[in-house]
Design a protein around this motif. Structure first.
Motif, PDB file in Angstrom:
ATOM      1  N   SER A  48       0.835  -1.198   0.000  1.00 41.72           N
ATOM      2  CA  SER A  48       0.000   0.000   0.000  1.00 41.72           C
ATOM      3  C   SER A  48       0.866   1.242   0.000  1.00 41.72           C
ATOM      4  N   GLY A  49       0.341   2.298  -0.615  1.00 42.59           N
ATOM      5  CA  GLY A  49       1.069   3.558  -0.619  1.00 42.59           C
ATOM      6  C   GLY A  49       0.461   4.536  -1.593  1.00 42.59           C
ATOM      7  N   ALA A  50       1.109   5.698  -1.701  1.00 44.53           N
ATOM      8  CA  ALA A  50       0.641   6.754  -2.602  1.00 44.53           C
ATOM      9  C   ALA A  50       1.081   6.439  -4.023  1.00 44.53           C
ATOM     10  N   ASN A  52       2.009   7.576  -7.702  1.00 49.51           N
ATOM     11  CA  ASN A  52       2.517   8.721  -8.452  1.00 49.51           C
ATOM     12  C   ASN A  52       2.593   8.346  -9.930  1.00 49.51           C
ATOM     13  N   ILE A  71       4.530   3.435  -6.701  1.00 43.72           N
ATOM     14  CA  ILE A  71       3.972   3.489  -5.348  1.00 43.72           C
ATOM     15  C   ILE A  71       5.102   3.845  -4.399  1.00 43.72           C
ATOM     16  N   THR A  72       4.855   4.816  -3.529  1.00 40.42           N
ATOM     17  CA  THR A  72       5.791   5.152  -2.466  1.00 40.42           C
ATOM     18  C   THR A  72       5.216   4.567  -1.186  1.00 40.42           C
ATOM     19  N   SER A  73       5.986   3.697  -0.557  1.00 35.21           N
ATOM     20  CA  SER A  73       5.501   2.951   0.597  1.00 35.21           C
ATOM     21  C   SER A  73       6.564   2.950   1.688  1.00 35.21           C
ATOM     22  N   LYS A 113      -3.513   9.194  -5.233  1.00 33.13           N
ATOM     23  CA  LYS A 113      -4.297   8.643  -4.120  1.00 33.13           C
ATOM     24  C   LYS A 113      -3.580   7.445  -3.515  1.00 33.13           C
ATOM     25  N   GLU A 114      -4.041   7.041  -2.338  1.00 36.00           N
ATOM     26  CA  GLU A 114      -3.527   5.840  -1.688  1.00 36.00           C
ATOM     27  C   GLU A 114      -4.174   4.624  -2.352  1.00 36.00           C
ATOM     28  N   SER A 116      -3.818   0.057  -2.836  1.00 34.61           N
ATOM     29  CA  SER A 116      -3.248  -1.202  -2.364  1.00 34.61           C
ATOM     30  C   SER A 116      -3.246  -2.169  -3.536  1.00 34.61           C
ATOM     31  N   LYS A 144     -11.037  -1.171  -2.567  1.00 39.14           N
ATOM     32  CA  LYS A 144     -11.407  -0.817  -1.181  1.00 39.14           C
ATOM     33  C   LYS A 144     -12.911  -0.944  -1.057  1.00 39.14           C
TER      34      LYS A 144
END
Length: 145
Positions: A48-50, A52, A71-73, A113-114, A116, A144
């Motif tokens: 999970s993460g933001a 980009n 994803i930045t996690s 957005k976040e 997963s 989600k």
């Protein structure tokens, strides 16, 4: 000669005052210990993460600009033989490789957005020009609820 000596003495005193805090900071035992490696991520686990989006030039397609998603996690360790990807704590940025236009369109909707994803295949970045520390080549988006 006395004026010259006084000027040099003042310069040395000033330099000493500036350098002393640097040495004191280097010898500070209260510094936090190095970060521990992140928890492992294996096939089938969730990342999970933001999300980009970046535009990069495709080396294979005559320099055509393409969208790349990342994803930045939190730092994660990869399964052997990749391990920590030559990083102290493991990779924090994961490039997502869409398997087709449908996955690329899916990612475009969630930019900024976040999200997963369920990771099926992940490895350390190895090609020159990759913007992420690790590459997720097979993945699926988790909805989600």
């Amino acid at each position: 000669m006395t004026k010259r000596f006084a000027t040099q003495l003042a310069l040395v005193a000033t330099m000493t005052m500036l350098v002393t805090p640097v040495f004191a900071a280097q010898q500070d035992d209260g510094a936090p210990p190095p970060s521990k490696p992140g928890k492992p991520i294996n096939a089938g686990e969730v990342l999970s993460g933001a999300l980009n989006a970046m535009k990069v030039r495709d080396v294979k397609n005559a320099g055509k600009r393409i969208a790349m998603y990342q994803i930045t996690s939190e730092p994660r360790r990869l399964p052997a033989p990749n391990g920590l990807c030559n990083l102290e704590t493991g990779p924090e940025t994961f490039q997502l490789v869409p398997s087709g236009d449908a996955q690329a369109a899916q990612l475009k909707m969630f930019t900024g957005k976040e999200i997963s994803i369920k990771v099926d295949e992940v490895a350390c970045a190895s090609d020159p020009g990759q913007m992420s520390e690790a590459v997720v080549t097979k993945w699926s988006l988790i909805k989600k609820q």
